[in-house]
Design an enzyme around this catalytic site. Structure first.
Site, PDB file in Angstrom:
ATOM      1  N   LYS A  81       0.859  -1.184   0.000  1.00 37.96           N
ATOM      2  CA  LYS A  81       0.000   0.000   0.000  1.00 37.96           C
ATOM      3  C   LYS A  81       0.887   1.222   0.000  1.00 37.96           C
ATOM      4  O   LYS A  81       2.040   1.156   0.442  1.00 37.96           O
ATOM      5  CB  LYS A  81      -0.887   0.018   1.254  1.00 37.96           C
ATOM      6  CG  LYS A  81      -2.144   0.820   1.075  1.00 37.96           C
ATOM      7  CD  LYS A  81      -3.202   0.030   0.330  1.00 37.96           C
ATOM      8  CE  LYS A  81      -4.458   0.824   0.126  1.00 37.96           C
ATOM      9  NZ  LYS A  81      -5.541  -0.022  -0.403  1.00 37.96           N
ATOM     10  N   GLY A 138     -18.529   7.196  -2.824  1.00 42.54           N
ATOM     11  CA  GLY A 138     -17.420   7.268  -3.763  1.00 42.54           C
ATOM     12  C   GLY A 138     -17.484   6.092  -4.725  1.00 42.54           C
ATOM     13  O   GLY A 138     -18.556   5.543  -4.994  1.00 42.54           O
ATOM     14  N   ASN A 139     -16.319   5.697  -5.202  1.00 41.42           N
ATOM     15  CA  ASN A 139     -16.257   4.633  -6.217  1.00 41.42           C
ATOM     16  C   ASN A 139     -16.932   3.350  -5.758  1.00 41.42           C
ATOM     17  O   ASN A 139     -17.804   2.805  -6.445  1.00 41.42           O
ATOM     18  CB  ASN A 139     -14.789   4.379  -6.591  1.00 41.42           C
ATOM     19  CG  ASN A 139     -14.633   3.165  -7.469  1.00 41.42           C
ATOM     20  OD1 ASN A 139     -14.407   2.060  -6.976  1.00 41.42           O
ATOM     21  ND2 ASN A 139     -14.798   3.330  -8.767  1.00 41.42           N
ATOM     22  N   GLY A 159     -20.597   6.229   2.642  1.00 40.38           N
ATOM     23  CA  GLY A 159     -19.722   6.594   1.537  1.00 40.38           C
ATOM     24  C   GLY A 159     -20.544   6.749   0.272  1.00 40.38           C
ATOM     25  O   GLY A 159     -21.605   6.122   0.112  1.00 40.38           O
TER      26      GLY A 159
HETATM   27  P1  NAD Z   1     -13.596   7.365  -2.640  1.00 38.45           P
HETATM   28  O1  NAD Z   1     -12.580   8.398  -2.298  1.00 38.45           O
HETATM   29  O2  NAD Z   1     -14.055   7.219  -4.047  1.00 38.45           O
HETATM   30  O3  NAD Z   1     -14.910   7.593  -1.744  1.00 38.45           O
HETATM   31  C1  NAD Z   1     -14.879   7.702  -0.356  1.00 38.45           C
HETATM   32  C2  NAD Z   1     -16.263   8.109   0.106  1.00 38.45           C
HETATM   33  O4  NAD Z   1     -16.288   8.094   1.530  1.00 38.45           O
HETATM   34  C3  NAD Z   1     -16.676   9.527  -0.323  1.00 38.45           C
HETATM   35  O5  NAD Z   1     -18.031   9.530  -0.707  1.00 38.45           O
HETATM   36  C4  NAD Z   1     -16.492  10.344   0.957  1.00 38.45           C
HETATM   37  O6  NAD Z   1     -17.363  11.471   1.009  1.00 38.45           O
HETATM   38  C5  NAD Z   1     -16.911   9.281   1.982  1.00 38.45           C
HETATM   39  N1  NAD Z   1     -16.503   9.576   3.344  1.00 38.45           N
HETATM   40  C6  NAD Z   1     -15.305   9.977   3.821  1.00 38.45           C
HETATM   41  N2  NAD Z   1     -15.376  10.159   5.150  1.00 38.45           N
HETATM   42  C7  NAD Z   1     -16.647   9.855   5.516  1.00 38.45           C
HETATM   43  C8  NAD Z   1     -17.361   9.840   6.735  1.00 38.45           C
HETATM   44  N3  NAD Z   1     -16.789  10.175   7.874  1.00 38.45           N
HETATM   45  N4  NAD Z   1     -18.661   9.472   6.730  1.00 38.45           N
HETATM   46  C9  NAD Z   1     -19.272   9.133   5.596  1.00 38.45           C
HETATM   47  N5  NAD Z   1     -18.646   9.132   4.406  1.00 38.45           N
HETATM   48  C10 NAD Z   1     -17.357   9.492   4.375  1.00 38.45           C
HETATM   49  O7  NAD Z   1     -13.003   5.997  -2.069  1.00 38.45           O
HETATM   50  P2  NAD Z   1     -13.336   4.510  -2.541  1.00 38.45           P
HETATM   51  O8  NAD Z   1     -12.374   4.141  -3.605  1.00 38.45           O
HETATM   52  O9  NAD Z   1     -14.792   4.363  -2.766  1.00 38.45           O
HETATM   53  O10 NAD Z   1     -12.897   3.694  -1.244  1.00 38.45           O
HETATM   54  C11 NAD Z   1     -13.754   3.544  -0.108  1.00 38.45           C
HETATM   55  C12 NAD Z   1     -13.200   2.458   0.800  1.00 38.45           C
HETATM   56  O11 NAD Z   1     -13.103   1.240   0.067  1.00 38.45           O
HETATM   57  C13 NAD Z   1     -11.802   2.674   1.380  1.00 38.45           C
HETATM   58  O12 NAD Z   1     -11.720   2.062   2.652  1.00 38.45           O
HETATM   59  C14 NAD Z   1     -10.896   1.933   0.416  1.00 38.45           C
HETATM   60  O13 NAD Z   1      -9.667   1.558   0.999  1.00 38.45           O
HETATM   61  C15 NAD Z   1     -11.770   0.746   0.126  1.00 38.45           C
HETATM   62  N6  NAD Z   1     -11.471   0.041  -1.122  1.00 38.45           N
HETATM   63  C16 NAD Z   1     -11.485   0.687  -2.315  1.00 38.45           C
HETATM   64  C17 NAD Z   1     -11.234  -0.049  -3.481  1.00 38.45           C
HETATM   65  C18 NAD Z   1     -11.325   0.582  -4.837  1.00 38.45           C
HETATM   66  O14 NAD Z   1     -11.158  -0.155  -5.825  1.00 38.45           O
HETATM   67  N7  NAD Z   1     -11.624   1.841  -4.965  1.00 38.45           N
HETATM   68  C19 NAD Z   1     -10.911  -1.408  -3.405  1.00 38.45           C
HETATM   69  C20 NAD Z   1     -10.902  -2.028  -2.159  1.00 38.45           C
HETATM   70  C21 NAD Z   1     -11.192  -1.290  -1.023  1.00 38.45           C
END
Ligand code: NAD
Length: 430
Positions: free
Chosen positions: A109, A223-224, A221
């Site tokens: 990471k 996000g993605n 969340g």
């Molecule tokens: P992202 O940056 O696209 O989205 C994160 C989301 O979380 C946003 O909507 C943000 O507003 C929200 N957020 C942040 N703090 C918050 C809070 N206190 N309360 C509510 N919402 C909050 O990130 P992502 O890629 O969607 O990743 C989210 C999680 O999934 C992380 O833990 C990441 O490590 C994990 N993850 C992501 C992937 C990937 O392919 N993107 C793969 C495996 C795991």
């Protein structure tokens, strides 16, 4: 972004989780010592020329936890509260994640302590290139393959690839994954993590004999991961009644509730690139705005934490409604070990992060394979292979959980730690 309590340390939590499994598997002390800590870690300065001509020095990290099963793999997170310990924990979780879905990769990471909200795109580009310049000798297609994570995107990956290729001389798209489609990215990658979460929810509901269309969910969340989980879950007939996200202006989180079901496209149209929903527009569209932590207390069948770590903890777990049957961990480390014990006692079926969100790294692996071959598959081919991998992993974990009377988390860890330990023994490391 989210303020986590000072006492919380993700790496200690990751080590605690590992120790419990090491005890259960009765692994030899040398393996325990090897796997409790990263193999290699890098902490470095990234000086960046800002748009106003000044120079800011950012802190960058890369941690390679274990590469006995293949080149290390793991995302790069841009976050103001990033720390070496968070990166260590996430690197360790990546090792287990790759092993549980049985892809030939290790765990790593990376991160940078920064808030991209405050950086222009040109400053972010220089930061990406600077990060690569500091770590270029220790990463690469056969060593360690980065990917996006929180607040990093396909564009960031492409800048990093371009810097790497410029330094190394040549085209090596297998250096990094999560690239834009058409620039050596894979179709299906952007959907992969969220869809993967839903593949595991579908399998869990199948085992419980509950049709997806009879269920409701709340998501932390937007996000993605969250958006694509909502996409597939609603396509399958489920109803999402609440999502929550971080509000950069207010510096706190809010939950957006619509009991008839949130409309994905409607919310996406009022969401910024960081996954923050515009509160005024949401109210106008009929969403009720609640404090951020309210997502957890909804009267739903499924909770999908898909934001950050340590969200379901000793302080908040009591708020999980009696109706909740499944918690599918889209985020990494969203549940603390104390909360996990409570959920276990209550008989809530937790699909652990290392299994639930493994779709992202699985598809990243497919992207790496395609990049190295320079031959790209169709979206259906990618998502079909993803479904097969995720379903097979779910069934293996669920079978072991049943036969050995373990929680899903313990069963997933047993499979993963056992595979990694065996690879270390086979290589003659211990
Ligand atoms: P992202 O940056 O696209 O989205 C994160 C989301 O979380 C946003 O909507 C943000 O507003 C929200 N957020 C942040 N703090 C918050 C809070 N206190 N309360 C509510 N919402 C909050 O990130 P992502 O890629 O969607 O990743 C989210 C999680 O999934 C992380 O833990 C990441 O490590 C994990 N993850 C992501 C992937 C990937 O392919 N993107 C793969 C495996 C795991």
């Amino acid at each position: 972004m989210t303020k986590t309590p000072r006492a919380y340390n993700s790496f200690e939590m990751a080590q605690t989780q590992f120790d419990r499994i090491a005890d259960l598997l009765d692994v030899e002390p040398s393996i325990r010592e090897l796997l409790r800590h990263p193999l290699r870690e890098y902490s470095f300065a990234v000086p960046v020329r800002m748009d106003d001509g000044s120079v800011r020095v950012f802190r960058g990290f890369r941690v390679q936890h274990n590469d006995a099963r293949g080149p290390s793999k793991g995302g790069i997170r841009f976050h103001p509260q990033e720390s070496l310990d968070t990166v260590r924990a996430l690197a360790m979780w990546m090792t287990w994640k790759c092993a549980v879905v049985d892809i030939p990769l290790g765990g790593a990471k990376g991160g940078v302590v920064c808030d991209p909200h405050d950086l222009s795109m040109r400053e972010q580009e220089r930061l990406c290139r600077g990060w690569v310049r500091q770590i270029v000798r220790d990463v690469g297609p056969v060593r360690d393959v980065p990917a996006p994570d929180v607040m990093t995107t396909a564009q960031h990956m492409l800048w990093m690839l371009d810097e790497y290729e410029t330094i190394e001389g040549g085209r090596m798209p297998g250096f990094i994954t999560g690239k834009p489609v058409g620039m050596a990215g894979s179709l299906g990658r952007k959907e992969a993590t969220g869809y993967g979460v839903v593949f595991t929810i579908r399998e869990a509901l199948k085992e419980m004999g509950i049709p997806v269309r009879d269920t409701k969910a709340a998501v932390q969340g937007f996000g993605n991961v969250a958006q694509y989980a909502i996409d597939l879950y609603t396509q399958m007939g489920g109803v999402v009644t609440c999502v929550s996200c971080w509000d950069q202006k207010a510096q706190t989180s809010f939950a957006y509730r619509k009991t008839s079901g949130v409309v994905l496209e409607e919310l996406q149209a009022m969401t910024d690139s960081f996954g923050g929903i515009d509160q005024t527009r949401a109210r106008e569209a009929g969403y009720e705005v609640l404090p951020g932590e309210e997502w957890l207390a909804r009267d739903v069948d499924i909770l999908i934490p898909a934001a950050l770590e340590n969200q379901i903890n000793a302080d908040t777990v009591g708020r999980v409604a009696p109706r909740v049957k499944i918690i599918a961990e889209g985020a990494n480390g969203p549940t603390s070990p104390e909360a996990d014990a409570v959920l276990d006692e209550r008989g809530i079926f937790v699909i652990p992060d290392l299994l639930a969100n493994a779709g992202g790294v699985t598809c990243s692996y497919f992207e790496q394979v395609q990049s190295n071959m320079n031959y790209y598959w169709t979206r259906d081919e990618v998502l079909g292979k993803l479904d097969l991998k995720m379903t097979a992993a779910f069934v293996a974990v669920s079978d072991l959980a049943r036969s050995r009377k373990l929680s899903m988390r313990k069963a997933a860890y047993v499979i993963a730690v056992d595979r990694v330990a065996q690879a270390c023994r086979d290589r003659g490391w211990v």
